[in-house]
Each structure stands twice: as C-alpha cells, then as structure tokens.
Design a protein around this motif. Structure first.
Motif, PDB file in Angstrom:
ATOM      1  N   ASP A   4      10.564   0.714  -3.666  1.00 49.12           N
ATOM      2  CA  ASP A   4       8.622   0.842  -3.852  1.00 49.12           C
ATOM      3  C   ASP A   4       7.929  -0.507  -4.666  1.00 49.12           C
ATOM      4  O   ASP A   4       7.018  -0.019  -5.551  1.00 49.12           O
ATOM      5  CB  ASP A   4       8.517   2.005  -4.663  1.00 49.12           C
ATOM      6  N   GLU A  21      -0.603  -2.262  -0.838  1.00 45.92           N
ATOM      7  CA  GLU A  21      -0.088  -0.812  -0.953  1.00 45.92           C
ATOM      8  C   GLU A  21       0.288  -1.181  -2.557  1.00 45.92           C
ATOM      9  O   GLU A  21       0.982  -2.604  -2.869  1.00 45.92           O
ATOM     10  CB  GLU A  21       0.834  -0.686  -0.333  1.00 45.92           C
ATOM     11  N   GLN A  35       9.770  -2.068   4.835  1.00 42.88           N
ATOM     12  CA  GLN A  35       9.634  -0.731   5.612  1.00 42.88           C
ATOM     13  C   GLN A  35       8.721   0.660   5.275  1.00 42.88           C
ATOM     14  O   GLN A  35       9.589   0.705   3.568  1.00 42.88           O
ATOM     15  CB  GLN A  35      10.963  -0.371   6.036  1.00 42.88           C
ATOM     16  N   ASN A  36       7.573   1.543   5.770  1.00 40.89           N
ATOM     17  CA  ASN A  36       7.649   2.605   5.168  1.00 40.89           C
ATOM     18  C   ASN A  36       8.142   3.663   5.179  1.00 40.89           C
ATOM     19  O   ASN A  36       7.798   3.306   6.812  1.00 40.89           O
ATOM     20  CB  ASN A  36       5.587   2.131   5.439  1.00 40.89           C
ATOM     21  N   ASP A  87      -2.513   2.672   9.228  1.00 40.59           N
ATOM     22  CA  ASP A  87      -1.562   1.392   8.419  1.00 40.59           C
ATOM     23  C   ASP A  87      -0.724   0.305   9.542  1.00 40.59           C
ATOM     24  O   ASP A  87       0.728   0.590   9.351  1.00 40.59           O
ATOM     25  CB  ASP A  87      -0.935   2.409   7.884  1.00 40.59           C
ATOM     26  N   VAL A 109       1.687  -1.622   7.592  1.00 37.93           N
ATOM     27  CA  VAL A 109       1.837  -0.869   6.855  1.00 37.93           C
ATOM     28  C   VAL A 109       2.427  -0.968   5.444  1.00 37.93           C
ATOM     29  O   VAL A 109       2.686  -0.773   4.691  1.00 37.93           O
ATOM     30  CB  VAL A 109       3.356  -0.057   6.950  1.00 37.93           C
ATOM     31  N   THR A 110       1.962  -2.867   5.021  1.00 38.91           N
ATOM     32  CA  THR A 110       2.649  -3.169   3.370  1.00 38.91           C
ATOM     33  C   THR A 110       0.746  -3.857   3.370  1.00 38.91           C
ATOM     34  O   THR A 110       0.866  -4.799   2.072  1.00 38.91           O
ATOM     35  CB  THR A 110       3.320  -4.786   3.447  1.00 38.91           C
ATOM     36  N   ILE A 142       9.393   1.130   1.089  1.00 38.20           N
ATOM     37  CA  ILE A 142       7.612   2.331   0.510  1.00 38.20           C
ATOM     38  C   ILE A 142       7.604   2.813   0.963  1.00 38.20           C
ATOM     39  O   ILE A 142       7.913   3.779   2.416  1.00 38.20           O
ATOM     40  CB  ILE A 142       6.592   1.225   0.661  1.00 38.20           C
ATOM     41  N   TYR A 143       6.739   3.989   1.244  1.00 36.23           N
ATOM     42  CA  TYR A 143       6.931   5.517   1.549  1.00 36.23           C
ATOM     43  C   TYR A 143       5.540   6.186   1.268  1.00 36.23           C
ATOM     44  O   TYR A 143       4.565   5.863   1.276  1.00 36.23           O
ATOM     45  CB  TYR A 143       7.192   6.283  -0.023  1.00 36.23           C
ATOM     46  N   GLN A 144       6.222   7.122   2.575  1.00 34.05           N
ATOM     47  CA  GLN A 144       4.147   7.467   3.453  1.00 34.05           C
ATOM     48  C   GLN A 144       3.627   8.578   2.545  1.00 34.05           C
ATOM     49  O   GLN A 144       4.392   9.820   2.826  1.00 34.05           O
ATOM     50  CB  GLN A 144       4.877   8.201   4.023  1.00 34.05           C
ATOM     51  N   SER A 169       5.124  -2.829  -2.526  1.00 35.76           N
ATOM     52  CA  SER A 169       4.976  -2.982  -1.543  1.00 35.76           C
ATOM     53  C   SER A 169       5.013  -4.705  -1.598  1.00 35.76           C
ATOM     54  O   SER A 169       4.865  -5.769  -2.396  1.00 35.76           O
ATOM     55  CB  SER A 169       3.825  -2.464  -1.863  1.00 35.76           C
TER      56      SER A 169
END
Length: 419
Positions: free
Chosen positions: A162, A37, A346-347, A30, A33-34, A186-188, A164
């Motif tokens: 949260d 999502e 940021q993820n 990913d 990362v965005t 955002i989160y993994q 995206s």
C-alpha cells in the motif's frame, strides 16, 4: 507451497482491461495506476515503545536446491502500530509468519522505537545487518524509509504494501522514484467499496453514511465505490436509499467528528462506512449510543470495533488482500521469480471468480450475512464483477458523490471536510 504468485500478473491484466463505469459516470481507467495514490491510513500520534526484535524465528531449513531459496531470510518491520493492532501490522505479520513456518524460511519482525522515518530506517538497517534479505513493510509511512535504504542495499528485496508511486515520489523530493529491488502493491479500493455498499443495502439498510478520512484518491475511490454498490442494490430491490457523506479532514476521530456522527445516527443513519485509519472511533462511539452499525476498512476490523464498542456492531469490512500479496511475493522470491516483480508498483484487484481467497480485494470473512444477502449472493457478486458484468467507476478526480449521477441513491448531507 502456496502458488498465488502465478495469478498476480492476471490481476494486472484484468485490472487494466476492465471498463470501470457505473451510475452514468464516465470511466477513468487510471492507465497510470500509480497516479498520486495514497492509502486510507494516516500516521497516528501514539508511540510504539523501544525498538525490539520479534522473537519468532522459524529456522533456516532449506526448501530447495537453489541459492535463492537457501539464502532467503524474511524480516517484517512494523509501522506506528504493533503486531497485535488487528490491522495492517498484525495481518502482515501473521501472513509472513505463516508462509515462513510452512516453507522453512527464517523469519523475524522488527518494531521501530518510535513513529518516525529515522526509526523505521534504523529497524530496516538492523534487519539487514542481521542478515535478513527480504524486508516486508505495511503502509505508506515506509515510503521515505525505502527511499533512504533500498539504493544502498541492492541485494536486499524490499516488499512494500500500500505504498503508491505518489508516496515514493514525494519521499524522493518530487522526482520519480524507481529501484529494481523494490516492489509495492496498491489496491483497487473502488471494488471492495462497491461490495460493501451493495451488501449493506441487500442486508436491509436503507439509511447509510460514508465517513472518509482525508479526500485522497484511495479514500475517494472507496467512497464512490460504496455509493455505486448501494445504488445497484437499491435498483435491484426497487427502492431508494439515502447516503450521508463526509470527509473528516484527518485520519483519526475526535469530538468534532463524533458530534457529526451523533447527528447522523440520531437522525436515522443505520450504518456508516468508516474509511480512514482511526477515524472509525468517531463512528463507533456514536453508533454505540443508538445501536447503530459500522463497516470497517482495509482489513477485517470486526475484532477491533466490536471488541471496544459492542458485539455485532461491524456488519462487514472492505478489505485489501495483504495476506494474498505476501504469499504471492514471498513465493515468487523463494522460487527465483523476483524478476517478474522487481521495480514494479502493481494495482491489484480481482483475479478469480471461483477461488475468492486468491483475490486482492474482498469483503471480510466476518460479514454478517442473512437470508436477504447470503455468502452465495456475495460469491455471485464477485463473479459478476470479475466477469465484467458489473463495472465500477474509479475516477477519483471529483470527491463529491453526486458527480456519479446515481438514480437510486439520494445524497442526504455532503461535507467536504468536517475539520
């Protein structure tokens, strides 16, 4: 003053350098990362009542000499819930209030009159009109409101949780969205999903279920992480576990989804990871009939689920670090370090093997540990994941868990969408 902001950049470095591979699947790191999502929550239909402003204010005590510190006033705007929802709103509210109380920053919250973008915009504008210059907003439903208000208020800092790039771009008519006064975390999800699956098997459960909301990337990552964690624990124990797997096709429970859950639990499923807004109600209703268990998502849902369906039902929750994120961003703003985050999405994932409170994903503090899976065992798992000894496939391009090729997990039933 909290110092968690100092490790946020480490989170990104760690996230982007980990090779995320498990169960024989290929890694999808990913790099963007965005990329499309979405959160695991969905806007509900309940009304939130008339617009109101929270009464808790902590005063405008100065905590430093810089203009940044002196002028900082924080407002939190709720989404379709309220600050007692035992979910995103309450967690965000309590984190903002605690930080502001501790650091002498004026704080208040605003509750939109209804569940609509127009009402969220009105609450944001009301907060700005009253002099608040840091706006904290939990959940993807704020994407349109941010797009409508941020550009017109360049001196106000918008902190979204949260939300995206996909959410912002969709709200912006499909055009790529970026504003220098907007930050979003955002989160993994694959990481806490893995932890939950691993914990469930180590705690002694061998017949599991995953009930997702809609098959959006965030939900898919939670579910595939869950299966990988279960597979790893089963391999360590030398056993095979079964996982029933379904997406509800919506983010709330109903009689049709409950009927499927009844079939699962009455057929031997012991615990279901209910992943997606209010869909947990269908799992909990079915579990209640047979003494089954549930795993919560996003925040610690033990209070919500156990409070309504019976004490001890929730064995753990796969959590996103909203409190850590709030502390990081408010501290950065107060210390004049906003430029390190301005205009970014940021993820976030794991940033520490030693101090678990710094991490942006975790299992809930309320996890029901036992002799087979202790809190020390959990800490060892987190350390192994942080150090790269345990890796997790985060490829959300295929929602079917059989694509992982796990050797110790048998997929019992799979439904692409119940509804």
């Amino acid at each position: 003053m909290r110092k968690m902001h100092k490790v946020l950049s480490v989170a990104m470095a760690t996230a982007m350098t980990m090779s995320l591979v498990a169960c024989g699947g290929s890694a999808d790191n990913d790099a963007d990362v965005t990329d499309k999502e979405e959160t695991t929550e969905e806007t509900g239909s309940e009304e939130t009542g008339s617009e109101e402003t929270g009464s808790e204010e902590t005063g405008s005590e100065e905590t430093g000499s810089s203009e940044e510190v002196t002028d900082m006033k924080v407002a939190m705007v709720t989404d379709y819930g309220d600050i007692t929802d035992m979910s995103f709103n309450q967690t965000t509210y309590e984190a903002c209030k605690a930080y502001c109380d501790e650091n002498g920053v004026e704080f208040s919250y605003f509750k939109p009159a209804d569940n609509s973008t127009d009402d969220r915009v009105s609450s944001i504008e009301q907060a700005i009109d009253e002099g608040y210059n840091v706006i904290v907003m939990p959940g993807y439903a704020f994407a349109e409101a941010v797009v409508e208000t941020a550009e017109d208020n360049p001196d106000v800092k918008f902190v979204a949780l949260d939300v995206s790039q996909y959410d912002f771009d969709t709200a912006n008519g499909g055009e790529e969205y970026s504003q220098p006064n907007v930050f979003s975390a955002i989160y993994q999800e694959e990481l806490p999903g893995y932890m939950a699956g691993y914990a469930a098997v180590k705690l002694g459960y061998t017949n599991l279920g995953f009930l997702g909301g809609m098959a959006v990337p965030a939900v898919i990552r939670y579910g595939l992480g869950f299966v990988q964690g279960a597979d790893a624990a089963a391999a360590e124990l030398g056993i095979e576990v079964t996982v029933n797997y379904a997406y509800g096709g919506q983010f709330y429970g109903d009689s049709d989804i409950t009927a499927v859950m009844d079939t699962w639990y009455q057929g031997g499923t012991e615990v279901v990871f209910a992943c997606g807004g209010g869909i947990y109600t269908s799992a909990a209703e079915a579990a209640q009939k047979v003494g089954g268990k549930v795993i919560g998502v996003d925040v610690d849902q033990q209070g919500t689920i156990d409070g309504s369906y019976g004490e001890g039902m929730t064995i753990t929750s796969a959590c996103k670090g909203l409190t850590a994120t709030v502390n990081t961003l408010l501290s950065a703003i107060q210390n004049g370090e906003w430029d390190n985050y301005a205009g970014q999405i940021q993820n976030l994932g794991l940033v520490s093997a030693d101090d678990l409170s710094l991490n942006y994903v975790s299992l809930a503090d309320s996890t029901l540990y036992n002799d087979d899976f202790t809190e020390d065992d959990y800490k060892a798992l987190v350390a192994a994941m942080f150090n790269g000894e345990v890796t997790v496939n985060n490829d959300s391009s295929n929602a079917d868990p059989s694509s992982l090729g796990c050797k110790n997990v048998k997929i019992g039933t799979y439904q692409e969408s119940i509804k």
